[in-house]
Design an enzyme around this catalytic site. Structure first.
Site, PDB file in Angstrom:
ATOM      1  N   ASN A   7     -24.810  43.218 -23.355  1.00  0.00           N
ATOM      2  CA  ASN A   7     -23.816  41.759 -23.184  1.00  0.00           C
ATOM      3  C   ASN A   7     -24.390  41.119 -22.269  1.00  0.00           C
ATOM      4  O   ASN A   7     -23.363  40.928 -21.388  1.00  0.00           O
ATOM      5  CB  ASN A   7     -22.434  41.808 -24.365  1.00  0.00           C
ATOM      6  N   ASP A 149     -21.877  45.047 -29.055  1.00  0.00           N
ATOM      7  CA  ASP A 149     -20.573  44.518 -28.614  1.00  0.00           C
ATOM      8  C   ASP A 149     -19.942  45.058 -29.572  1.00  0.00           C
ATOM      9  O   ASP A 149     -19.850  43.346 -30.918  1.00  0.00           O
ATOM     10  CB  ASP A 149     -20.735  43.356 -27.786  1.00  0.00           C
ATOM     11  N   ASP A 220     -18.579  48.337 -26.157  1.00  0.00           N
ATOM     12  CA  ASP A 220     -19.858  47.962 -26.500  1.00  0.00           C
ATOM     13  C   ASP A 220     -19.769  49.270 -26.636  1.00  0.00           C
ATOM     14  O   ASP A 220     -20.139  50.318 -25.809  1.00  0.00           O
ATOM     15  CB  ASP A 220     -20.674  47.378 -24.938  1.00  0.00           C
ATOM     16  N   ASP A 249     -19.370  39.555 -17.792  1.00  0.00           N
ATOM     17  CA  ASP A 249     -18.204  40.542 -17.936  1.00  0.00           C
ATOM     18  C   ASP A 249     -18.389  41.887 -18.953  1.00  0.00           C
ATOM     19  O   ASP A 249     -17.471  42.195 -18.978  1.00  0.00           O
ATOM     20  CB  ASP A 249     -17.030  39.513 -18.699  1.00  0.00           C
TER      21      ASP A 249
END
Length: 259
Positions: A7, A149, A220, A249
């Protein structure tokens, strides 16, 4: 074959960090989430020049998924079946034409907050649609990998401070039950199959020095069909990517499959 999920929290924001990671780790296939770009705005040429084929399912400003592959792709489809009115770009599929082909599903599962509420209802409905899609893929008795994700903290050991998440859509009992229903179809959580210990995370908030304190969560995931799980030779999390310049992040999570 190395397959990764990442992500990136905006392709424009990660326009330097993502190629740097690709050059360092040379994954064969990558599922990206939150590209936050329409298809025509994705910097396709940059990755094609690096040897990757590019398939996107974009959306302006938020969401959006993509597949980068050094191997040929065929039968690319976009959108999770089950709701023709769903306009959010969260699902892409393709067959990776390796010596032993693999069907790849790249996904960005809804966050669901605040819960309860319409966003959480959408999350649970989306997970039910995903479960139906998994059942259809399993009926084919072929190797497939669902990478992305998931916005799901499966167990307490997947959070540094699980008590902080008890009222969050990522950790509510209904969320974890829906995730377990997918696993109970016969799928394998690839990272957990290779690493049984706690303290391994793929997301850290930007605030309060969360990464430095390792106050993270593992959301994830790569779920494997039995045919893919039989070929699993490794799994890991590239935690050090979080320390780079302008990091996402999230960090990449990867697996290796025997050819």
């Amino acid at each position: 074959m190395r397959i990764a999920t990442f992500n990136i929290n905006g392709i424009k924001a990660r326009i330097e960090a993502l190629p740097r990671w690709l050059l360092a780790q040379t994954p064969d296939v990558v599922c990206l989430q939150e590209i936050k770009s329409v298809d025509e705005g994705f910097p396709r040429a940059l990755f094609e020049d690096m040897g990757y084929r590019v398939e996107t399912h974009g959306q302006k400003g938020f969401n959006g998924v993509a597949i980068l592959s050094r191997l040929p792709l065929e039968d690319v489809t976009r959108g999770l079946p089950g709701d023709d009115t769903d306009e959010q770009s969260r699902w892409i599929e393709a067959t990776v034409l390796a010596p032993r082909p693999v069907r790849l599903c790249g996904l960005y599962l809804p966050n669901g907050n605040p819960a309860p509420g319409p966003k959480y209802d959408y999350k649970l409905a989306w997970m039910a649609r995903m479960e139906s899609r998994l059942r259809a893929l399993l009926d084919l008795e072929e190797a497939f990998v669902c990478a992305g994700d998931y916005n799901v903290i499966p167990q307490a050991m997947d959070a540094a401070r699980p008590e902080a998440w008890v009222n969050d859509a990522l950790y509510l009992p209904q969320t974890r039950e829906a995730f377990r229903r997918m696993l109970n179809l016969g799928l394998t959580d690839a990272f957990r199959a290779r690493e049984q210990g706690a303290g391994h995370y793929s997301f850290w908030d930007y605030q309060a020095n969360s990464w430095e304190r390792n106050n993270g969560i593992r959301i994830d995931h790569l779920l494997l069909s039995p045919q893919a799980a039989d070929r699993l030779t490794g799994a890991g999390i590239d935690r050090e990517v979080r320390a780079g310049e302008k990091p996402s992040d999230h960090v990449p999570v990867w697996i290796t499959l025997a050819e």
